[in-house]
Motif scaffolding. Sequence first.
Motif, PDB file in Angstrom:
ATOM      1  N   PRO A   3       0.842  -1.197   0.000  1.00  0.00           N
ATOM      2  CA  PRO A   3       0.000   0.000   0.000  1.00  0.00           C
ATOM      3  C   PRO A   3       0.879   1.249   0.000  1.00  0.00           C
ATOM      4  CG  PRO A   3       0.194  -0.859   2.216  1.00  0.00           C
ATOM      5  CD  PRO A   3       1.015  -1.762   1.344  1.00  0.00           C
ATOM      6  N   THR A   4       0.266   2.403  -0.139  1.00  0.00           N
ATOM      7  CA  THR A   4       1.021   3.650  -0.099  1.00  0.00           C
ATOM      8  C   THR A   4       1.597   3.864   1.299  1.00  0.00           C
ATOM      9  OG1 THR A   4      -0.542   4.550  -1.699  1.00  0.00           O
ATOM     10  CG2 THR A   4       0.881   6.126  -0.581  1.00  0.00           C
ATOM     11  N   GLY A   5       2.837   4.348   1.366  1.00  0.00           N
ATOM     12  CA  GLY A   5       3.429   4.637   2.674  1.00  0.00           C
ATOM     13  C   GLY A   5       4.934   4.544   2.652  1.00  0.00           C
ATOM     14  N   GLU A   6       5.612   5.487   3.335  1.00  0.00           N
ATOM     15  CA  GLU A   6       7.068   5.556   3.305  1.00  0.00           C
ATOM     16  C   GLU A   6       7.724   4.308   3.901  1.00  0.00           C
ATOM     17  OE1 GLU A   6       9.242   7.641   1.951  1.00  0.00           O
ATOM     18  OE2 GLU A   6       7.521   8.610   1.002  1.00  0.00           O
ATOM     19  N   LYS A   7       7.164   3.784   5.000  1.00  0.00           N
ATOM     20  CA  LYS A   7       7.831   2.641   5.637  1.00  0.00           C
ATOM     21  C   LYS A   7       7.831   1.430   4.709  1.00  0.00           C
ATOM     22  CE  LYS A   7       3.907   0.646   8.198  1.00  0.00           C
ATOM     23  NZ  LYS A   7       3.441   0.164   9.513  1.00  0.00           N
ATOM     24  N   TYR A   8       6.761   1.280   3.920  1.00  0.00           N
ATOM     25  CA  TYR A   8       6.716   0.156   2.984  1.00  0.00           C
ATOM     26  C   TYR A   8       7.749   0.332   1.881  1.00  0.00           C
ATOM     27  CZ  TYR A   8       2.239  -0.507   5.355  1.00  0.00           C
ATOM     28  OH  TYR A   8       1.262  -0.672   6.305  1.00  0.00           O
ATOM     29  N   LEU A   9       7.956   1.558   1.448  1.00  0.00           N
ATOM     30  CA  LEU A   9       8.925   1.817   0.394  1.00  0.00           C
ATOM     31  C   LEU A   9      10.351   1.573   0.880  1.00  0.00           C
ATOM     32  CD1 LEU A   9       7.346   5.009  -1.192  1.00  0.00           C
ATOM     33  CD2 LEU A   9       7.504   2.745  -2.222  1.00  0.00           C
ATOM     34  N   GLU A  10      10.634   1.911   2.133  1.00  0.00           N
ATOM     35  CA  GLU A  10      11.957   1.625   2.688  1.00  0.00           C
ATOM     36  C   GLU A  10      12.232   0.124   2.655  1.00  0.00           C
ATOM     37  OE1 GLU A  10      12.136   3.269   6.568  1.00  0.00           O
ATOM     38  OE2 GLU A  10      11.733   5.323   5.908  1.00  0.00           O
ATOM     39  N   HIS A  11      11.240  -0.667   3.060  1.00  0.00           N
ATOM     40  CA  HIS A  11      11.397  -2.119   3.027  1.00  0.00           C
ATOM     41  C   HIS A  11      11.545  -2.603   1.586  1.00  0.00           C
ATOM     42  CE1 HIS A  11       9.098  -2.331   7.096  1.00  0.00           C
ATOM     43  NE2 HIS A  11      10.371  -2.067   7.273  1.00  0.00           N
ATOM     44  N   THR A  12      10.754  -2.031   0.669  1.00  0.00           N
ATOM     45  CA  THR A  12      10.792  -2.456  -0.724  1.00  0.00           C
ATOM     46  C   THR A  12      12.167  -2.205  -1.332  1.00  0.00           C
ATOM     47  OG1 THR A  12       8.435  -1.968  -0.949  1.00  0.00           O
ATOM     48  CG2 THR A  12       9.688  -2.205  -2.979  1.00  0.00           C
ATOM     49  N   ARG A  13      12.761  -1.083  -0.998  1.00  0.00           N
ATOM     50  CA  ARG A  13      14.091  -0.769  -1.516  1.00  0.00           C
ATOM     51  C   ARG A  13      15.109  -1.827  -1.089  1.00  0.00           C
ATOM     52  NH1 ARG A  13      15.587   4.057  -3.437  1.00  0.00           N
ATOM     53  NH2 ARG A  13      13.885   5.130  -2.341  1.00  0.00           N
ATOM     54  N   GLU A  14      15.057  -2.229   0.182  1.00  0.00           N
ATOM     55  CA  GLU A  14      15.996  -3.234   0.679  1.00  0.00           C
ATOM     56  C   GLU A  14      15.695  -4.614   0.106  1.00  0.00           C
ATOM     57  OE1 GLU A  14      19.195  -4.882   2.813  1.00  0.00           O
ATOM     58  OE2 GLU A  14      18.707  -2.878   2.069  1.00  0.00           O
ATOM     59  N   ILE A  15      14.401  -4.938  -0.028  1.00  0.00           N
ATOM     60  CA  ILE A  15      14.019  -6.217  -0.635  1.00  0.00           C
ATOM     61  C   ILE A  15      14.500  -6.281  -2.079  1.00  0.00           C
ATOM     62  CG2 ILE A  15      12.018  -7.534  -1.469  1.00  0.00           C
ATOM     63  CD1 ILE A  15      10.631  -6.760   1.198  1.00  0.00           C
ATOM     64  N   ARG A  16      14.405  -5.145  -2.805  1.00  0.00           N
ATOM     65  CA  ARG A  16      14.891  -5.139  -4.188  1.00  0.00           C
ATOM     66  C   ARG A  16      16.397  -5.397  -4.221  1.00  0.00           C
ATOM     67  NH1 ARG A  16      14.409  -7.116  -8.816  1.00  0.00           N
ATOM     68  NH2 ARG A  16      14.871  -5.775 -10.615  1.00  0.00           N
ATOM     69  N   ARG A  17      17.118  -4.811  -3.311  1.00  0.00           N
ATOM     70  CA  ARG A  17      18.565  -5.054  -3.268  1.00  0.00           C
ATOM     71  C   ARG A  17      18.857  -6.546  -3.085  1.00  0.00           C
ATOM     72  NH1 ARG A  17      22.569  -6.045   0.121  1.00  0.00           N
ATOM     73  NH2 ARG A  17      21.204  -6.131   1.950  1.00  0.00           N
ATOM     74  N   ASP A  26       2.616  -5.496  -6.226  1.00  0.00           N
ATOM     75  CA  ASP A  26       1.199  -5.170  -6.333  1.00  0.00           C
ATOM     76  C   ASP A  26       0.957  -3.915  -5.500  1.00  0.00           C
ATOM     77  OD1 ASP A  26       0.628  -7.314  -7.943  1.00  0.00           O
ATOM     78  OD2 ASP A  26      -0.201  -8.570  -6.351  1.00  0.00           O
ATOM     79  N   PHE A  27       0.774  -2.772  -6.147  1.00  0.00           N
ATOM     80  CA  PHE A  27       0.632  -1.484  -5.469  1.00  0.00           C
ATOM     81  C   PHE A  27      -0.844  -1.092  -5.423  1.00  0.00           C
ATOM     82  CE2 PHE A  27       1.085   3.346  -6.115  1.00  0.00           C
ATOM     83  CZ  PHE A  27       0.969   3.589  -4.747  1.00  0.00           C
ATOM     84  N   LEU A  28      -1.404  -1.053  -4.211  1.00  0.00           N
ATOM     85  CA  LEU A  28      -2.798  -0.666  -3.997  1.00  0.00           C
ATOM     86  C   LEU A  28      -2.824   0.738  -3.417  1.00  0.00           C
ATOM     87  CD1 LEU A  28      -5.788  -1.510  -4.043  1.00  0.00           C
ATOM     88  CD2 LEU A  28      -5.478  -2.429  -1.739  1.00  0.00           C
ATOM     89  N   CYS A  29      -3.532   1.633  -4.087  1.00  0.00           N
ATOM     90  CA  CYS A  29      -3.531   3.029  -3.669  1.00  0.00           C
ATOM     91  C   CYS A  29      -4.937   3.607  -3.775  1.00  0.00           C
ATOM     92  CB  CYS A  29      -2.561   3.831  -4.533  1.00  0.00           C
ATOM     93  SG  CYS A  29      -2.930   3.798  -6.307  1.00  0.00           S
ATOM     94  N   GLY A  30      -5.064   4.884  -3.413  1.00  0.00           N
ATOM     95  CA  GLY A  30      -6.350   5.567  -3.540  1.00  0.00           C
ATOM     96  C   GLY A  30      -7.281   5.357  -2.370  1.00  0.00           C
ATOM     97  N   PHE A  31      -6.741   5.143  -1.181  1.00  0.00           N
ATOM     98  CA  PHE A  31      -7.572   4.979   0.007  1.00  0.00           C
ATOM     99  C   PHE A  31      -8.206   6.314   0.402  1.00  0.00           C
ATOM    100  CE2 PHE A  31      -4.539   1.530   0.149  1.00  0.00           C
ATOM    101  CZ  PHE A  31      -5.304   0.458   0.565  1.00  0.00           C
ATOM    102  N   PRO A  32      -9.300   6.264   1.160  1.00  0.00           N
ATOM    103  CA  PRO A  32      -9.888   7.513   1.631  1.00  0.00           C
ATOM    104  C   PRO A  32      -8.842   8.382   2.337  1.00  0.00           C
ATOM    105  CG  PRO A  32     -11.356   5.680   2.121  1.00  0.00           C
ATOM    106  CD  PRO A  32     -10.080   5.079   1.600  1.00  0.00           C
ATOM    107  N   GLY A  33      -8.771   9.639   1.942  1.00  0.00           N
ATOM    108  CA  GLY A  33      -7.802  10.555   2.527  1.00  0.00           C
ATOM    109  C   GLY A  33      -6.470  10.604   1.811  1.00  0.00           C
ATOM    110  N   GLU A  34      -6.247   9.698   0.864  1.00  0.00           N
ATOM    111  CA  GLU A  34      -4.987   9.659   0.125  1.00  0.00           C
ATOM    112  C   GLU A  34      -5.058  10.643  -1.044  1.00  0.00           C
ATOM    113  OE1 GLU A  34      -2.972   5.988  -2.039  1.00  0.00           O
ATOM    114  OE2 GLU A  34      -3.301   5.630   0.103  1.00  0.00           O
ATOM    115  N   THR A  35      -3.976  11.361  -1.287  1.00  0.00           N
ATOM    116  CA  THR A  35      -3.970  12.367  -2.341  1.00  0.00           C
ATOM    117  C   THR A  35      -3.248  11.859  -3.589  1.00  0.00           C
ATOM    118  OG1 THR A  35      -1.884  13.370  -1.646  1.00  0.00           O
ATOM    119  CG2 THR A  35      -3.910  14.171  -0.578  1.00  0.00           C
ATOM    120  N   VAL A  36      -3.512  12.559  -4.698  1.00  0.00           N
ATOM    121  CA  VAL A  36      -2.817  12.238  -5.947  1.00  0.00           C
ATOM    122  C   VAL A  36      -1.315  12.414  -5.772  1.00  0.00           C
ATOM    123  CG1 VAL A  36      -2.499  12.934  -8.346  1.00  0.00           C
ATOM    124  CG2 VAL A  36      -4.807  12.816  -7.385  1.00  0.00           C
TER     125      VAL A  36
END
Length: 414
Positions: free
Chosen positions: A284-298, A310-320
Motif C-alpha cells: 500500500p502507499t506509505g514511506e515505511k513500505y517503500l523503505e522495506h521495498t528498496r531493501e528487498i529489491r537489493r 502489487d501497489f494498492l492506492c487511492g484509500f480515503p484521505g490519500e492524495t494524488v
Amino acid sequence: MKILLINTNRYRTPPVPPLGLEYLSDALRYTRHRCQILDLCFAEDPVEALKNAIRDFIPDIAGLTIRNIDTVLFENNIFFLDEIKSYASLLKDRGVPVILGGAGYSFIPEGVLRYIGADYGIYGPGEKALPYFLDLYDKNPPPQGTVLNGWEMGIYPDLEINRENGIDHARYVREGGLIGFETQKGCLERCSYCSEGRGRVLYKNPDRIVGELTGMVESGFDTYHLCDTEFNQDLDYCRAFLEAFIRRGLKIRWALYMKSAPFSDDLFRLLERSGANLITLSLPTGEKYLEHTREIRRLTVKYGIRLAVDFLCGFPGETVEMVRNTVETLREIAPDTVGVNSTIRLSPGIAVTKKALSSAEHRERLKGAITDNPDLVRPVFYNHITADMLREIIGDDPLFHIEGFERTSNYERI
C-alpha cells in the motif's frame, strides 16, 4: 457418507488447480466418508457434467468451493456467484444438500450462503471441520444455515498429501496455470484493506510439505506457485521449511507472495537455494513500505530473484501527490513489474469499508450498488483516484500496469 467436492472455478486466465479440494480429499481418506472431486474448470458443459456426477456417484451431500466471489478488480469485473448459484440449485432440486467453503466464501460467509441459497458453510480451513461436519450430519443434521468456524478447529499439520485425486494437473500447466502448494494458512496482519488477516497462522510440518512436493516432482512437475497469503509470517518457520526443502534436493522453480517485513539476507539466500524465482510484494502507499521495498529489491538482485509489486492506492484521505511520490520512488527502486490498482473492493468488517461508508463525501465515490446489497456480496468499490489520473502519473512507462485492463497475472508478465 458420500460427498461430491465440486470445483466451481471456471476462470481460466490463468486456470488455477483447486488446491483446497485436493487437501480436503486427502483429509477425508482417513475417515469413514467417501469423496469424489468434480472439477468443472475445463468442462465443455458444466451443467451436464454435474448431472452426470450426481447420477453416477449418488452423493449424500455436495461441497462447493468458491475461490473468488468476483475478479476483485473494477475494470472488466466478472461476478462468479450467479453461475455457482445455478449449480447449488441443480443439486438441491435433486435432493442433494449443499455446503460451501473456500477462500472466496470465507470473505463473506453468511452473505454468500444467503446469496447462493446453500444449506451450510465452513468458514476458514476445512480439513478438520469438514470431517467433523459429516460425522455430525450423519447422526443428526444441524439446522439449515449452520456455518462452522474452521479456524477454531484448525488443521492437521502432519497430514500426508499425495495429490492423486483425479485433477488433471498437466492440463492446468499446458493452459498457463501453475501447480500450487501451501506451507501455512492465515495471516498475522490486520491490514485495513484485506479480509484475510485474522491475527493467526496455522503452520504445516515442513517435512510433510516436502514429501508432497517430492511426489509432484516425480510426476513431472517442476514449476509451482505458493498459495500462502504471505510466506514471511515467521522467519524461523520459513527457515525450517526452506532448509528441509533444500536437504531433499528437489529441483523446482517457484513463485511466492511476501509482505514487506520481516525479512533477512538469510531468508533470501535460502529462497535462492530452494529455486524461488519470483516474489510478489503487496504494497500500500506509505514511506515505511517503500523503505522495506528498496531493501528487498537489493536482496532480490543479489540473489537473482525477480520482484513484482502489487501497489494498492487511492484509500480515503490519500492524495494524488502521495500516489505520484510512491510511483516515482518505485521507478527508482525498479522492480521487474508493478501492478497498480486504485479501485478498492469493499467487504464487510474491514477498516477501509467502514471509512468508505462513513460519510456522504466518501459514499459519492463508490462504484456499485449498496442498496439491497447489505453484505456487499455483489461488488462495491471505493475509488477517488481514477484510471485516467493513474495514466497521467505513470505516463508510458512499461514498468507499470493498471490492473483490470489486461487479464494477466504478474508471473505471466515477466
